[in-house]
Enzyme design. Sequence first.
Site, PDB file in Angstrom:
ATOM      1  CB  CYS A  80      -0.983   0.003   1.164  1.00  0.00           C
ATOM      2  SG  CYS A  80      -0.349   0.672   2.702  1.00  0.00           S
ATOM      3  CD  GLU A  81      -0.787   5.510  -3.497  1.00  0.00           C
ATOM      4  OE1 GLU A  81      -0.197   5.164  -4.528  1.00  0.00           O
ATOM      5  OE2 GLU A  81      -1.663   6.385  -3.482  1.00  0.00           O
ATOM      6  CG  HIS A  82      -2.250   5.066   2.093  1.00  0.00           C
ATOM      7  ND1 HIS A  82      -3.284   4.199   1.799  1.00  0.00           N
ATOM      8  CD2 HIS A  82      -2.466   6.163   1.340  1.00  0.00           C
ATOM      9  CE1 HIS A  82      -4.087   4.751   0.918  1.00  0.00           C
ATOM     10  NE2 HIS A  82      -3.628   5.935   0.622  1.00  0.00           N
ATOM     11  CG  HIS A  83       0.538   2.574   6.328  1.00  0.00           C
ATOM     12  ND1 HIS A  83      -0.743   2.431   5.850  1.00  0.00           N
ATOM     13  CD2 HIS A  83       0.453   3.399   7.399  1.00  0.00           C
ATOM     14  CE1 HIS A  83      -1.584   3.131   6.615  1.00  0.00           C
ATOM     15  NE2 HIS A  83      -0.888   3.736   7.554  1.00  0.00           N
ATOM     16  CD  GLN A 123      -8.059  -4.590  -2.666  1.00  0.00           C
ATOM     17  OE1 GLN A 123      -7.624  -4.601  -1.525  1.00  0.00           O
ATOM     18  NE2 GLN A 123      -9.125  -5.288  -3.030  1.00  0.00           N
ATOM     19  CG  HIS A 151      -5.132  -3.592   2.554  1.00  0.00           C
ATOM     20  ND1 HIS A 151      -4.602  -2.604   1.766  1.00  0.00           N
ATOM     21  CD2 HIS A 151      -6.072  -4.217   1.807  1.00  0.00           C
ATOM     22  CE1 HIS A 151      -5.203  -2.618   0.588  1.00  0.00           C
ATOM     23  NE2 HIS A 151      -6.099  -3.577   0.591  1.00  0.00           N
ATOM     24  CB  CYS A 153      -1.444  -0.833   6.604  1.00  0.00           C
ATOM     25  SG  CYS A 153      -2.830  -0.574   5.511  1.00  0.00           S
TER      26      CYS A 153
HETATM   27  N1  GTP Z   1      -8.845   3.070  -0.142  1.00  0.00           N
HETATM   28  C1  GTP Z   1      -7.736   2.449   0.238  1.00  0.00           C
HETATM   29  N2  GTP Z   1      -7.216   2.703   1.449  1.00  0.00           N
HETATM   30  C2  GTP Z   1      -6.102   2.041   1.811  1.00  0.00           C
HETATM   31  C3  GTP Z   1      -5.470   1.110   1.007  1.00  0.00           C
HETATM   32  N3  GTP Z   1      -4.388   0.625   1.675  1.00  0.00           N
HETATM   33  C4  GTP Z   1      -4.388   1.268   2.864  1.00  0.00           C
HETATM   34  N4  GTP Z   1      -5.415   2.128   2.964  1.00  0.00           N
HETATM   35  C5  GTP Z   1      -5.868   3.030   4.017  1.00  0.00           C
HETATM   36  O1  GTP Z   1      -5.204   4.249   3.958  1.00  0.00           O
HETATM   37  C6  GTP Z   1      -5.584   4.975   5.095  1.00  0.00           C
HETATM   38  C7  GTP Z   1      -4.496   5.934   5.499  1.00  0.00           C
HETATM   39  O2  GTP Z   1      -5.056   6.669   6.543  1.00  0.00           O
HETATM   40  P1  GTP Z   1      -4.322   7.769   7.410  1.00  0.00           P
HETATM   41  O3  GTP Z   1      -5.288   8.246   8.451  1.00  0.00           O
HETATM   42  O4  GTP Z   1      -3.664   8.761   6.502  1.00  0.00           O
HETATM   43  O5  GTP Z   1      -3.120   6.907   8.052  1.00  0.00           O
HETATM   44  P2  GTP Z   1      -3.035   6.234   9.494  1.00  0.00           P
HETATM   45  O6  GTP Z   1      -3.059   7.271  10.554  1.00  0.00           O
HETATM   46  O7  GTP Z   1      -1.840   5.334   9.488  1.00  0.00           O
HETATM   47  O8  GTP Z   1      -4.392   5.417   9.548  1.00  0.00           O
HETATM   48  P3  GTP Z   1      -4.751   4.050  10.318  1.00  0.00           P
HETATM   49  O9  GTP Z   1      -4.380   2.928   9.391  1.00  0.00           O
HETATM   50  O10 GTP Z   1      -6.251   4.128  10.497  1.00  0.00           O
HETATM   51  O11 GTP Z   1      -3.991   4.016  11.611  1.00  0.00           O
HETATM   52  C8  GTP Z   1      -5.961   3.938   6.138  1.00  0.00           C
HETATM   53  O12 GTP Z   1      -7.338   4.042   6.382  1.00  0.00           O
HETATM   54  C9  GTP Z   1      -5.645   2.603   5.434  1.00  0.00           C
HETATM   55  O13 GTP Z   1      -6.505   1.564   5.840  1.00  0.00           O
HETATM   56  C10 GTP Z   1      -6.034   0.863  -0.268  1.00  0.00           C
HETATM   57  O14 GTP Z   1      -5.544   0.053  -1.055  1.00  0.00           O
HETATM   58  N5  GTP Z   1      -7.168   1.533  -0.595  1.00  0.00           N
HETATM   59 ZN    ZN Z   2      -1.426   0.993   4.401  1.00  0.00          ZN
END
Ligand code: GTP
Ligand code: ZN
Length: 193
Positions: A80-83, A123, A151, A153
Site C-alpha cells: 500500500c502506498e500509504h504505509h 487496491q 491489508h 496495515c
Molecule cells: N482506499 C484504500 N485505502 C487504503 C489502502 N491501503 C491502505 N489504505 C488506508 O489508507 C488509510 C491511510 O489513513 P491515514 O489516516 O492517513 O493513516 P493512518 O493514521 O496510518 O491510519 P490508520 O491505518 O487508520 O492508523 C488507512 O485508512 C488505510 O486503511 C487501499 O488500497 N485503498
Molecule cells: Zn497501508
Amino acid sequence: MTQHDVDFGRIEKAVREILYAIGEDPDRDGLIETPARVARAMAEQYSGLGQAPEDVLNKVFDVDHDEMVLVRDIEVYSNCEHHLVPFHGLAHVGYIPNEKGQITGLSKLARLVDIFARRPQVQERMTSQIADSLMRVLEPRGVIVVVEAEHLCMTMRGVRKPGAKTVTSAVRGDFRTSDKTRSEAMALILAGR
Ligand SMILES: Nc1nc2c(ncn2[C@@H]2O[C@H](COP(=O)(O)OP(=O)(O)OP(=O)(O)O)[C@@H](O)[C@H]2O)c(=O)[nH]1
Ligand SMILES: [Zn+2]
C-alpha cells in the site's frame, strides 16, 4: 524506470538512516547487510514501475472463441502506498474476446496483475489499471477484474482487524452493460467456495 534504474545506493543510505532513527545500530552483525538486502527486495517489489502492459500482452492469438475467458485465484502481492506495508490476496481477471477472436496467453493475465501489483499501490487503482490496460491492448468486448485482499496495515498495526478483506471490482464493456454477463462471471469466480 527499469529494474536497472533503481538507485540501490540511495535505498541503502536511506535504510541505514531509518535504522539509526529507530534507535538501532546499523553496524551490528545482524544488520550490516540489511540495507543492501532491502534495496534488492525493493527493486523486486517495485519492478512493475519499469514495465508496461504492452510488454506482456504482446502475443495475441487469433482463435475461434468469442466467449468468456476467466483466470481466477491469481495470487497477488502488493504494497500500500500509504504505509509501504504489504497487502495480499487473490485477483480474478476475465474478458470476452472481440469478434476477431483475439485472445492472449493465460499466463499473461497473471503477468499483467504483477506489473500493477509491483508498485506502491491502492487496491482500487490497481484493480482499474488491470481492467483498463486489458481493454486498451486486447480490445475485447468486456473485462472484469475482482481483487480481494488483506491489508497488513489494517491487521498488524493501526485498526488491527485481522481477517478483514477488501474486495474491489472493475467492470468494462459487456460486463458493465449486461447484468447477465456480470452475474455469470461472478458465479464462476465464486464457484466451489
Ligand atoms: N482506499 C484504500 N485505502 C487504503 C489502502 N491501503 C491502505 N489504505 C488506508 O489508507 C488509510 C491511510 O489513513 P491515514 O489516516 O492517513 O493513516 P493512518 O493514521 O496510518 O491510519 P490508520 O491505518 O487508520 O492508523 C488507512 O485508512 C488505510 O486503511 C487501499 O488500497 N485503498
Ligand atoms: Zn497501508
